[in-house]
Design a protein around this motif. Structure first.
Motif, PDB file in Angstrom:
ATOM      1  N   GLY A 164      17.610  48.922  53.666  1.00 25.14           N
ATOM      2  CA  GLY A 164      16.541  49.326  54.571  1.00 25.14           C
ATOM      3  C   GLY A 164      15.508  50.248  53.968  1.00 25.14           C
ATOM      4  N   LEU A 165      15.553  50.471  52.657  1.00 23.01           N
ATOM      5  CA  LEU A 165      14.605  51.393  52.037  1.00 23.01           C
ATOM      6  C   LEU A 165      13.192  50.814  51.996  1.00 23.01           C
ATOM      7  CD1 LEU A 165      16.757  52.851  49.118  1.00 23.01           C
ATOM      8  CD2 LEU A 165      16.451  53.705  51.440  1.00 23.01           C
ATOM      9  N   THR A 166      13.061  49.497  51.875  1.00 26.35           N
ATOM     10  CA  THR A 166      11.732  48.886  51.900  1.00 26.35           C
ATOM     11  C   THR A 166      11.160  48.839  53.311  1.00 26.35           C
ATOM     12  OG1 THR A 166      12.810  46.708  51.991  1.00 26.35           O
ATOM     13  CG2 THR A 166      12.048  47.464  49.840  1.00 26.35           C
ATOM     14  N   ALA A 167      11.989  49.086  54.305  1.00 32.20           N
ATOM     15  CA  ALA A 167      11.541  49.035  55.700  1.00 32.20           C
ATOM     16  C   ALA A 167      11.112  50.394  56.232  1.00 32.20           C
ATOM     17  CB  ALA A 167      12.658  48.469  56.578  1.00 32.20           C
ATOM     18  N   VAL A 168      11.349  51.448  55.473  1.00 31.72           N
ATOM     19  CA  VAL A 168      11.138  52.809  55.982  1.00 31.72           C
ATOM     20  C   VAL A 168       9.727  53.056  56.523  1.00 31.72           C
ATOM     21  CG1 VAL A 168      10.979  55.234  55.248  1.00 31.72           C
ATOM     22  CG2 VAL A 168      13.011  53.884  54.707  1.00 31.72           C
ATOM     23  N   PRO A 169       8.638  52.651  55.835  1.00 29.42           N
ATOM     24  CA  PRO A 169       7.304  53.045  56.318  1.00 29.42           C
ATOM     25  C   PRO A 169       6.779  52.217  57.490  1.00 29.42           C
ATOM     26  CG  PRO A 169       7.312  52.524  53.946  1.00 29.42           C
ATOM     27  CD  PRO A 169       8.553  51.969  54.533  1.00 29.42           C
ATOM     28  N   PHE A 170       7.449  51.145  57.880  1.00 30.42           N
ATOM     29  CA  PHE A 170       6.882  50.219  58.847  1.00 30.42           C
ATOM     30  C   PHE A 170       7.361  50.503  60.268  1.00 30.42           C
ATOM     31  CE2 PHE A 170       7.091  47.844  54.789  1.00 30.42           C
ATOM     32  CZ  PHE A 170       5.712  47.748  54.579  1.00 30.42           C
ATOM     33  N   ALA A 171       6.575  50.027  61.225  1.00 29.31           N
ATOM     34  CA  ALA A 171       6.908  50.212  62.629  1.00 29.31           C
ATOM     35  C   ALA A 171       8.164  49.427  62.991  1.00 29.31           C
ATOM     36  CB  ALA A 171       5.740  49.763  63.505  1.00 29.31           C
ATOM     37  N   GLU A 172       8.881  49.906  63.987  1.00 34.42           N
ATOM     38  CA  GLU A 172      10.121  49.252  64.404  1.00 34.42           C
ATOM     39  C   GLU A 172       9.872  47.840  64.902  1.00 34.42           C
ATOM     40  OE1 GLU A 172      12.243  51.644  67.173  1.00 34.42           O
ATOM     41  OE2 GLU A 172      12.235  53.430  65.894  1.00 34.42           O
ATOM     42  N   ALA A 173       8.687  47.584  65.442  1.00 30.46           N
ATOM     43  CA  ALA A 173       8.367  46.248  65.955  1.00 30.46           C
ATOM     44  C   ALA A 173       8.374  45.193  64.861  1.00 30.46           C
ATOM     45  CB  ALA A 173       7.000  46.270  66.640  1.00 30.46           C
ATOM     46  N   PHE A 174       8.228  45.616  63.613  1.00 33.72           N
ATOM     47  CA  PHE A 174       8.191  44.672  62.494  1.00 33.72           C
ATOM     48  C   PHE A 174       9.399  44.824  61.575  1.00 33.72           C
ATOM     49  CE2 PHE A 174       3.750  45.733  63.622  1.00 33.72           C
ATOM     50  CZ  PHE A 174       3.393  44.506  64.162  1.00 33.72           C
ATOM     51  N   GLY A 175      10.474  45.352  62.118  1.00 33.80           N
ATOM     52  CA  GLY A 175      11.698  45.474  61.337  1.00 33.80           C
ATOM     53  C   GLY A 175      11.800  46.749  60.531  1.00 33.80           C
ATOM     54  N   GLY A 176      10.921  47.720  60.806  1.00 33.43           N
ATOM     55  CA  GLY A 176      10.937  48.959  60.046  1.00 33.43           C
ATOM     56  C   GLY A 176      11.624  50.087  60.785  1.00 33.43           C
ATOM     57  N   PHE A 177      11.495  51.303  60.217  1.00 39.08           N
ATOM     58  CA  PHE A 177      12.118  52.478  60.803  1.00 39.08           C
ATOM     59  C   PHE A 177      11.100  53.510  61.273  1.00 39.08           C
ATOM     60  CE2 PHE A 177      15.347  50.716  57.946  1.00 39.08           C
ATOM     61  CZ  PHE A 177      16.420  50.613  58.828  1.00 39.08           C
ATOM     62  N   GLY A 178       9.809  53.214  61.093  1.00 39.32           N
ATOM     63  CA  GLY A 178       8.778  54.141  61.535  1.00 39.32           C
ATOM     64  C   GLY A 178       8.783  55.455  60.793  1.00 39.32           C
TER      65      GLY A 178
END
Length: 380
Positions: free
Chosen positions: A51-65
């Motif tokens: 999940g490190l590549t998902a950290v900067p993205f919004a939760e709606a797009f699979g990220g962690f915000g």
């Protein structure tokens, strides 16, 4: 201001540190650099799986915000390990542009793949004559039936050789240095008319020169409104700059630790050279520079996601100036304290020095950002 990390942030930092420590020994890094791709596919996949590549993205797009602080924690560990993967250019810079400029359909289609580490992107904004000026764009986009035709050249596209999608700035109106008329396009690098010349950079990574000759892109490939991309380019480059500062701090910390260990073990005149007072003073000077750079990296991380303003731009420019100069000082002192071994290819310190020098020129050098700071400075 409270600079203590939360429990979740400590867990994120520990995850990144453990991943780098377990997978990025110096010998393994050298093998990754010599491969055709130039980095480790397995490590990139692990970044996605954890999940490190998902950290900067919004939760709606699979990220962690996550904010700039979470990004800083990851980038510091990647810098400490001299990791070759294009996290900065794909996840932060390109992903940020897609998040800011993309339509709902474009974001829903692409951001989940970027967040999962399944799609690697690159950003092509520099040109042979632009010298860090994002508005100096000579690549042209002409409207045709169903889309646009791109012609021009882009230089030093880091990780552009392996990208599945390249974000290219091109002028749709105005003259070469106008601040209006710049648009951003999503380019398939396999499209007819696209040529890439791949080469290694001085710090072991890979980049390419991108040449476009009558390359057709559909109307749906444009990000945002025609001619209005410059504001987003500057804003997202600021986020990338803050992440780059954190990466430089990680590399400087590793270089200082290597040098301190060397001073404790290298024997001369029957004792460790670290007992010589003049060398102790040099080590203290390096530590002072590192502490100042760390403080500025934290400030940059806190400002990275703030609304666009002159204050934000001044803060990021000041951070880059101070960190570049600290990096140069630390790299030079580490080599001096090591002697000849500090320059050898087989020793990891020389790679930290090369990486710090490369970072000092990417996204603008200290002279460029000092001019930016001076221009934005308001005297009451």
């Amino acid at each position: 201001m409270d600079f203590k990390l939360s429990e979740e942030q400590h867990m994120l930092q520990d995850t990144a540190a453990r991943l780098v420590r377990d997978n990025y020994a110096f010998e393994a890094r050298e093998k990754f650099a010599e491969s055709e791709l130039g980095y480790s596919v397995a490590f990139w996949q692990q970044l996605g799986e954890l999940g490190l590549t998902a950290v900067p993205f919004a939760e709606a797009f699979g990220g962690f915000g996550g904010s700039g602080v979470e990004t800083q924690l990851i980038m510091t560990e990647l810098g400490r390990g001299l990791c070759l993967e294009p996290y900065l250019h794909s996840v932060i810079f390109a992903g940020g542009l897609l998040s800011q400029l993309g339509s709902n359909e474009q974001r829903a289609d692409l951001l989940p793949a970027v967040a999962a580490g399944q799609l690697q992107m690159a950003v092509a904004v520099d040109e042979p004559t632009s010298h860090y000026q994002l508005h100096d764009v000579r690549t042209r986009a002409e409207a045709v039936d169903g889309g646009w035709t791109l012609n021009g050249s882009k230089s030093v596209v880091v990780a552009g050789h392996s990208a599945g999608l390249i974000l290219v700035s091109a002028r749709t109106a105005g003259s070469d240095r106008d601040e209006t008329g710049i648009s951003l396009f999503m380019l398939d690098p396999r499209a007819p008319g696209v040529k890439r010349r791949t080469y290694p950079t001085m710090d072991g990574r890979k980049a390419c020169e991108l040449h476009l000759e009558d390359v057709f892109v559909s109307a749906a490939s444009m990000l945002g409104d025609p001619g209005q991309a410059l504001v987003a380019l500057r804003y997202q480059q600021g986020r990338a700059l803050a992440a780059q500062c954190a990466e430089a701090v990680g590399s400087m910390e590793a270089a200082c630790a290597l040098t301190l260990d060397y001073l404790k073990t290298r024997q001369q005149f029957g004792q460790a050279i670290g007992r010589f007072q003049v060398l102790q003073h040099r080590m203290v000077d390096m530590r002072i520079e590192l502490d100042q750079a760390t403080s500025m990296a934290i400030l940059a991380a806190c400002a990275a996601d703030a609304p666009d303003s002159d204050e934000r731009s001044r803060t990021l420019a000041a951070a880059k100036v101070l960190i570049v100069r600290a990096a140069r000082f630390i790299a030079e002192q580490c080599i001096q304290l090591h002697g000849g071994i500090g320059l050898t290819w087989e020793y990891v310190l020389s790679h930290h020095a090369k990486h710090l020098l490369m970072l000092s020129h990417q996204l603008g050098n200290d002279d460029h950002h000092l001019k930016t700071y001076s221009r934005l400075l308001k005297v009451d």
